[in-house]
Design a protein around this motif. Sequence first.
Motif, PDB file in Angstrom:
ATOM      1  N   TRP A  72       0.818  -1.210   0.000  1.00 38.44           N
ATOM      2  CA  TRP A  72       0.000   0.000   0.000  1.00 38.44           C
ATOM      3  C   TRP A  72       0.852   1.260   0.000  1.00 38.44           C
ATOM      4  O   TRP A  72       0.414   2.314  -0.494  1.00 38.44           O
ATOM      5  N   ILE A  73       2.054   1.201   0.555  1.00 36.10           N
ATOM      6  CA  ILE A  73       2.957   2.354   0.466  1.00 36.10           C
ATOM      7  C   ILE A  73       3.345   2.591  -0.989  1.00 36.10           C
ATOM      8  O   ILE A  73       3.332   3.724  -1.489  1.00 36.10           O
ATOM      9  N   THR A 125       0.709  15.134  -1.002  1.00 33.62           N
ATOM     10  CA  THR A 125      -0.306  15.785  -1.838  1.00 33.62           C
ATOM     11  C   THR A 125      -0.208  17.304  -1.837  1.00 33.62           C
ATOM     12  O   THR A 125      -0.904  17.961  -2.622  1.00 33.62           O
ATOM     13  N   THR A 164       0.481   4.033  -2.892  1.00 31.50           N
ATOM     14  CA  THR A 164       0.288   5.469  -2.675  1.00 31.50           C
ATOM     15  C   THR A 164       1.016   6.274  -3.741  1.00 31.50           C
ATOM     16  O   THR A 164       0.453   7.191  -4.351  1.00 31.50           O
ATOM     17  N   VAL A 177      -5.936   8.399  -2.867  1.00 31.48           N
ATOM     18  CA  VAL A 177      -4.651   8.537  -2.169  1.00 31.48           C
ATOM     19  C   VAL A 177      -4.816   8.285  -0.669  1.00 31.48           C
ATOM     20  O   VAL A 177      -4.022   7.571  -0.045  1.00 31.48           O
ATOM     21  N   ILE A 178      -5.851   8.861  -0.070  1.00 34.74           N
ATOM     22  CA  ILE A 178      -6.076   8.671   1.366  1.00 34.74           C
ATOM     23  C   ILE A 178      -6.342   7.201   1.675  1.00 34.74           C
ATOM     24  O   ILE A 178      -5.864   6.666   2.683  1.00 34.74           O
ATOM     25  N   ASN A 179      -7.099   6.527   0.812  1.00 38.62           N
ATOM     26  CA  ASN A 179      -7.341   5.092   0.998  1.00 38.62           C
ATOM     27  C   ASN A 179      -6.029   4.328   1.097  1.00 38.62           C
ATOM     28  O   ASN A 179      -5.851   3.469   1.976  1.00 38.62           O
ATOM     29  N   CYS A 180      -5.106   4.630   0.187  1.00 36.29           N
ATOM     30  CA  CYS A 180      -3.824   3.915   0.163  1.00 36.29           C
ATOM     31  C   CYS A 180      -3.024   4.170   1.436  1.00 36.29           C
ATOM     32  O   CYS A 180      -2.436   3.242   2.014  1.00 36.29           O
ATOM     33  N   LEU A 181      -2.986   5.415   1.875  1.00 33.51           N
ATOM     34  CA  LEU A 181      -2.222   5.741   3.082  1.00 33.51           C
ATOM     35  C   LEU A 181      -2.807   5.068   4.320  1.00 33.51           C
ATOM     36  O   LEU A 181      -2.072   4.531   5.165  1.00 33.51           O
ATOM     37  N   LEU A 183      -0.421   8.430  -6.988  1.00 39.31           N
ATOM     38  CA  LEU A 183      -0.016   9.817  -7.208  1.00 39.31           C
ATOM     39  C   LEU A 183       0.540  10.009  -8.617  1.00 39.31           C
ATOM     40  O   LEU A 183       0.215  10.984  -9.304  1.00 39.31           O
ATOM     41  N   ALA A 231      -2.161   1.366   4.309  1.00 39.88           N
ATOM     42  CA  ALA A 231      -0.757   1.020   4.528  1.00 39.88           C
ATOM     43  C   ALA A 231      -0.437   0.796   6.002  1.00 39.88           C
ATOM     44  O   ALA A 231       0.530   0.094   6.328  1.00 39.88           O
ATOM     45  N   TYR A 260       0.085  12.545   4.502  1.00 44.23           N
ATOM     46  CA  TYR A 260      -0.853  12.926   3.448  1.00 44.23           C
ATOM     47  C   TYR A 260      -0.532  14.307   2.892  1.00 44.23           C
ATOM     48  O   TYR A 260      -0.509  14.509   1.673  1.00 44.23           O
TER      49      TYR A 260
END
Length: 363
Positions: A51-52, A323, A55, A254-258, A59, A261, A319
């Motif tokens: 997941w890192i 971003t 991310t 992006v938030i989902n991935c962070l 992006l 992780a 985050y």
Amino acid sequence: MDLNRKKLLSYFTPQRILIPVVIGLAAIGYMFYRDSAEMDLSPLYNAKPFWIIMTFVVLLVRDLGYIYRIRYVTEKYLNWRKSVEVIMLWEFASCVMPSVVGGSTVAAFILNKEGLSLGKSLAYVMVTAMMDNLYFIIAVPLVFLLTAGNIFPEVSAMEFSVTQSLEIAFGISYLLIAFYAFLMAYGLLINPVAVKRIFLRATSYKLTRRWRASAYKNGNELVWASQQLKGSTFGYWANAALSTAFVWTARYFVINCLIAAFTDISFHDHVLIFSRNMVYKIVLLVAVTPGGAGIAEVAFPTFFGQFLGRFTTVIILLYRVVTYYLYLILGSYFLPRWVLRVFGEHPEEEESLSLAPVSEKRD
């Protein structure tokens, strides 16, 4: 709005860049100080590499989508290198200007300095804005269905009125965005003169007369932009729509991935996080600080804190780094090179983006 090199660079002075950085880091610093006694850093040692990596993949995919969209929206007038520079500078402008202002005016100026006519520059910026808004008004009902309407953050009984206020504000914002998107679509694609008349009629009253000059100019811009888009093919609009759906889905994810992780979340949680991100972005849309600095950090725990617990502040920092601060750095790199390329050896020239003469001719 009149823009020239001097005024453009005034938006990107070190002071303007440092203000949102200081505000954002001060907010995060306070949150670290406030939560230091209870903060749990153990998720850092159990981070999921997949997941890192995702991310950064998301992006990259998002930015490539933006680059693809601006290249094809401008009908391949921009080559790939220029498309990269335009997107990086557009993102940079969005970072250093308040969200309620945005970077659209700067984007039109940048496209104009790349050699596009002013009419086409305005038209292409309006197309991207219209597509962005249409994505939002289509996506919101879909996530409402998938989450059974559970897209607002859970709060305690004492904060119930806050939730009600948020729901009302979101509903009003959604209706306003929908109205603006359809009005823009009607104006760009069907009858720009009628929309211009609406602008002028709306500003003919005593309370709204102060905005009449702006309405007159915006109406003329819309008419001019509409003329540039006549004859656009189905393929043109399909490319614009699909690339917009692509980049905004990646942007929200992006938030989902962070979060994924550093904690275990289900598919339903992914859908819930994605949908709440839409409400979160509405909060940032009305932020008066550059790039939503401070407000983005403070609001984040309300929307996503339940998935992270005592690790929330760390995710806020990560985050905002990937971003926001990343694009401040990239923009600072691309801006001087773009200015040197576009203005050459005579940067003192005051080449302006001025719509007044055009407005007089087009009325």
